[in-house]
Write a protein that holds these residues in place. Structure first.
Motif, short mmCIF file in Angstrom:
data_model
loop_
_atom_site.label_atom_id
_atom_site.label_comp_id
_atom_site.label_asym_id
_atom_site.label_seq_id
_atom_site.Cartn_x
_atom_site.Cartn_y
_atom_site.Cartn_z
N LEU A 1 -4.47 4.11 -3.60
CA LEU A 1 -5.60 3.47 -2.94
C LEU A 1 -6.41 2.67 -3.96
O LEU A 1 -6.54 3.05 -5.12
CB LEU A 1 -6.47 4.52 -2.27
N ASP B 1 -8.81 0.20 1.76
CA ASP B 1 -8.33 1.56 1.94
C ASP B 1 -8.22 1.94 3.41
O ASP B 1 -7.29 2.64 3.81
CB ASP B 1 -9.25 2.55 1.21
N THR C 1 -2.21 3.20 10.63
CA THR C 1 -0.78 3.02 10.90
C THR C 1 -0.50 2.05 12.04
O THR C 1 0.63 1.66 12.24
CB THR C 1 -0.12 4.36 11.24
N ASN D 1 0.81 -1.21 0.00
CA ASN D 1 0.00 0.00 0.00
C ASN D 1 0.85 1.26 0.00
O ASN D 1 0.38 2.32 -0.39
CB ASN D 1 -0.96 0.01 1.19
N GLN E 1 -4.62 3.03 5.12
CA GLN E 1 -4.40 4.33 5.73
C GLN E 1 -4.12 4.24 7.22
O GLN E 1 -3.58 5.19 7.80
CB GLN E 1 -5.60 5.24 5.48
#
Length: 74
Positions: free
Chosen positions: A31, A38, A44, A26, A42
Motif C-alpha cells: 500500500l 489505498d 475489488t 497494486n 483494496q
C-alpha cells in the motif's frame, strides 16, 4: 510556455499512471500510504467503475455531439 496540448498530455499521463497502479500494480506492490490510492487498491469491484467512468463519459459526449451534427446537417 505551456499550451492546452501540454496540459492535456500531462493529465493523460497522470491518469494512466494512477489507473495502472490501481488496477495492475497494486497486487505486486505494498500500500502506498495515500488514502485515495489505498481505497482503490483494496476495492475489488468499484475501482474499475471509478476509472472507466472517464473514458465512457468522453465516448458518450463525443457520440452525442456527432449525433447532434448529423441532426443539424440533415
Amino acid at each position: 510556455m505551456l499550451n492546452i496540448g501540454h496540459i492535456i498530455t500531462t493529465l493523460t499521463v497522470v491518469f494512466f499512471v494512477i489507473a495502472s497502479y490501481a488496477i495492475l500494480f497494486n497486487t505486486f506492490l505494498p500500500l502506498s500510504g495515500v488514502y485515495a490510492l489505498d481505497v482503490l487498491a483494496q476495492d475489488t469491484h468499484y475501482k474499475y467503475f471509478t476509472l472507466f467512468i472517464i473514458p465512457v463519459g468522453a465516448y458518450f459526449v463525443i457520440a452525442n455531439w456527432v449525433g447532434w451534427q448529423y441532426y443539424q446537417n440533415s
